[in-house]
Design a protein around this motif. Sequence first.
Motif, PDB file in Angstrom:
ATOM      1  N   UNK A  11      39.018   8.174  50.023  1.00 24.74           N
ATOM      2  CA  UNK A  11      40.445   8.395  49.792  1.00 24.74           C
ATOM      3  C   UNK A  11      41.212   7.076  49.867  1.00 24.74           C
ATOM      4  N   UNK A  12      40.819   6.220  50.812  1.00 22.09           N
ATOM      5  CA  UNK A  12      41.589   5.008  51.102  1.00 22.09           C
ATOM      6  C   UNK A  12      41.228   3.826  50.219  1.00 22.09           C
ATOM      7  N   UNK A  13      39.994   3.799  49.719  1.00 23.24           N
ATOM      8  CA  UNK A  13      39.550   2.592  49.011  1.00 23.24           C
ATOM      9  C   UNK A  13      40.291   2.429  47.688  1.00 23.24           C
ATOM     10  N   UNK A  14      40.585   1.187  47.313  1.00 24.59           N
ATOM     11  CA  UNK A  14      41.263   0.944  46.022  1.00 24.59           C
ATOM     12  C   UNK A  14      40.323   1.253  44.863  1.00 24.59           C
ATOM     13  N   UNK A  15      40.894   1.752  43.794  1.00 25.37           N
ATOM     14  CA  UNK A  15      40.100   2.115  42.627  1.00 25.37           C
ATOM     15  C   UNK A  15      40.608   1.370  41.402  1.00 25.37           C
ATOM     16  N   UNK A  16      39.685   0.958  40.555  1.00 22.44           N
ATOM     17  CA  UNK A  16      40.058   0.300  39.314  1.00 22.44           C
ATOM     18  C   UNK A  16      40.038   1.282  38.167  1.00 22.44           C
ATOM     19  N   UNK A  17      39.882   0.749  36.968  1.00 23.52           N
ATOM     20  CA  UNK A  17      39.824   1.591  35.783  1.00 23.52           C
ATOM     21  C   UNK A  17      38.491   2.326  35.754  1.00 23.52           C
ATOM     22  N   UNK A  18      38.537   3.630  35.556  1.00 22.51           N
ATOM     23  CA  UNK A  18      37.328   4.427  35.534  1.00 22.51           C
ATOM     24  C   UNK A  18      36.665   4.343  34.168  1.00 22.51           C
ATOM     25  N   UNK A  19      35.403   3.917  34.144  1.00 24.07           N
ATOM     26  CA  UNK A  19      34.624   3.857  32.906  1.00 24.07           C
ATOM     27  C   UNK A  19      33.314   4.606  33.138  1.00 24.07           C
ATOM     28  N   UNK A  20      33.308   5.920  32.869  1.00 27.66           N
ATOM     29  CA  UNK A  20      32.104   6.727  33.142  1.00 27.66           C
ATOM     30  C   UNK A  20      30.865   6.227  32.416  1.00 27.66           C
ATOM     31  N   UNK A  21      31.029   5.690  31.208  1.00 29.07           N
ATOM     32  CA  UNK A  21      29.855   5.232  30.451  1.00 29.07           C
ATOM     33  C   UNK A  21      29.137   4.093  31.156  1.00 29.07           C
ATOM     34  N   UNK A  22      29.873   3.317  31.957  1.00 28.71           N
ATOM     35  CA  UNK A  22      29.270   2.167  32.639  1.00 28.71           C
ATOM     36  C   UNK A  22      28.239   2.605  33.678  1.00 28.71           C
ATOM     37  N   UNK A  23      28.301   3.866  34.115  1.00 26.38           N
ATOM     38  CA  UNK A  23      27.334   4.359  35.102  1.00 26.38           C
ATOM     39  C   UNK A  23      25.924   4.398  34.534  1.00 26.38           C
ATOM     40  N   UNK A  24      25.784   4.352  33.210  1.00 24.03           N
ATOM     41  CA  UNK A  24      24.450   4.414  32.608  1.00 24.03           C
ATOM     42  C   UNK A  24      23.596   3.216  32.990  1.00 24.03           C
ATOM     43  N   UNK A  25      24.197   2.050  33.188  1.00 23.71           N
ATOM     44  CA  UNK A  25      23.390   0.857  33.475  1.00 23.71           C
ATOM     45  C   UNK A  25      22.819   0.888  34.886  1.00 23.71           C
ATOM     46  N   UNK A  26      23.272   1.839  35.726  1.00 22.53           N
ATOM     47  CA  UNK A  26      22.775   1.921  37.096  1.00 22.53           C
ATOM     48  C   UNK A  26      21.707   3.001  37.241  1.00 22.53           C
ATOM     49  N   UNK A  27      20.984   3.279  36.165  1.00 19.31           N
ATOM     50  CA  UNK A  27      19.909   4.263  36.226  1.00 19.31           C
ATOM     51  C   UNK A  27      18.885   3.860  37.290  1.00 19.31           C
ATOM     52  N   UNK A  28      18.359   4.840  37.985  1.00 17.98           N
ATOM     53  CA  UNK A  28      17.471   4.553  39.128  1.00 17.98           C
ATOM     54  C   UNK A  28      16.190   3.832  38.711  1.00 17.98           C
ATOM     55  N   UNK A  29      15.776   3.945  37.463  1.00 16.15           N
ATOM     56  CA  UNK A  29      14.540   3.303  37.023  1.00 16.15           C
ATOM     57  C   UNK A  29      14.779   1.925  36.428  1.00 16.15           C
ATOM     58  N   UNK A  30      16.031   1.523  36.267  1.00 21.39           N
ATOM     59  CA  UNK A  30      16.326   0.205  35.718  1.00 21.39           C
ATOM     60  C   UNK A  30      16.198  -0.858  36.803  1.00 21.39           C
TER      61      UNK A  30
END
Length: 423
Positions: free
Chosen positions: A64-83
């Motif tokens: 709740x407290x942490x600052x948030x930037x621009x949300x880019x859901x597509x960027x989550x793809x590069x953090x795949x667990x097998x990468x």
Amino acid sequence: MLADPDDAPHVSVREMLQNRSQPAWLLVPHMQKLSSIHLSEDQDTCIWTHSADGLFNTRSAYDILRPRGIQRPALAKIWHRLFLRKASMFCWKVIHRVIPVDSRISDHGVCLPSRCSCCTTGHCEDIDHLFMNSDIAAALWRWFSPILHPPNSNNEHFTSWCWRIIQGSNLRSPFGFVALYGMLLIIWEIWKERCKRHYDSKFTSIKTIIDQISLQISHAIHQPVFKTAPSENQLSVLLSLGYKPSIKSIKIKLVRWIPPVYGLCLNVDGASKGNPGLSGGGGCIRDSNGNICLAFAFHYGFGNSLQAEVRALHDGLMLANEFGLSINQIYSDSALLVQSFTNNSSPSWECARWWRPAYDTLRSLQTSCCHVFREANKVADALASYATSNHGNKIFTTFSSLPLACRGPATLDKTGLPYVRLG
């Protein structure tokens, strides 16, 4: 607790519900809402509204407290667990153009001579040249061209090209998985080779770099089972590069609505456009011949799909009791909702106010709630979608009064024709 303006003794909600002549009723603006409250014997507890189970934890408080930037859901793809995590992190830096190439350092006021270490032309080093036009980059993109069309500096910046590839990749498909992971590894290997040549004067052959990338991709692609099959052309390209993915086989199942042996059955379903978003629920009560005895479509406003599922079941039971209909079997396509009744535990604290009276009703009627596939719950699904779209509450007592979208599935269920399920 409620109190009158003259500071009279406080009155609890339970005391008001037990005594309709209580003067505090005059202070309640919407008495019908208070009349519909269902009280249980459980002790009152404090609820932390920012967690799914209602319990406080430091993670939800920090969220709740942490600052948030621009949300880019597509960027989550590069953090795949097998990468490879280093490659994912470096790609994130490339997209944000924070790589310390010579042009980036010069832009910050540090003037220095610049020469690209990855080519023989003596070109100034910037992000676009290093990762698109240098000798190493050109050779690697040429090798990977059957999977990805090589970037072209004449059309767009390298970061724009990377972002377009990330947005368009489908990690459920082996072709999209290899395309994205190969791009990350190529970028990472180019930077590694640049640093070796720039600082250590060490050189690695293109063949060795390609072998390292191929090994990383082969190791990753053999672990998951992909749900989306590639086209024949895409599969032939993957096989030509030595990648043999595991693809989930599609099984064809015939699913149909099974009428109750005796008595009545209730099918319920919930829908949420956006999850969370505008939600609604629907259900229908039918006899052993498939005839509609009662159906409903209620709009619930903003909420998630699980809340809509629970509320639809609750409303279906309440309507059956109001119309004097005895339910012998209940069907829902929400496995989580059905499991909650088996475990005697509400799926979330947000659903507890509807789940608890529904559970008490099921226990008193000795009625079980069973899970069915969505294809066997078409009528309830159509009613829930109708409620979400029309923003209203409606009750239907005959087949002819049903919305047009519900009559087709109801007719097919009555005739016993099966639906085709792929899974």
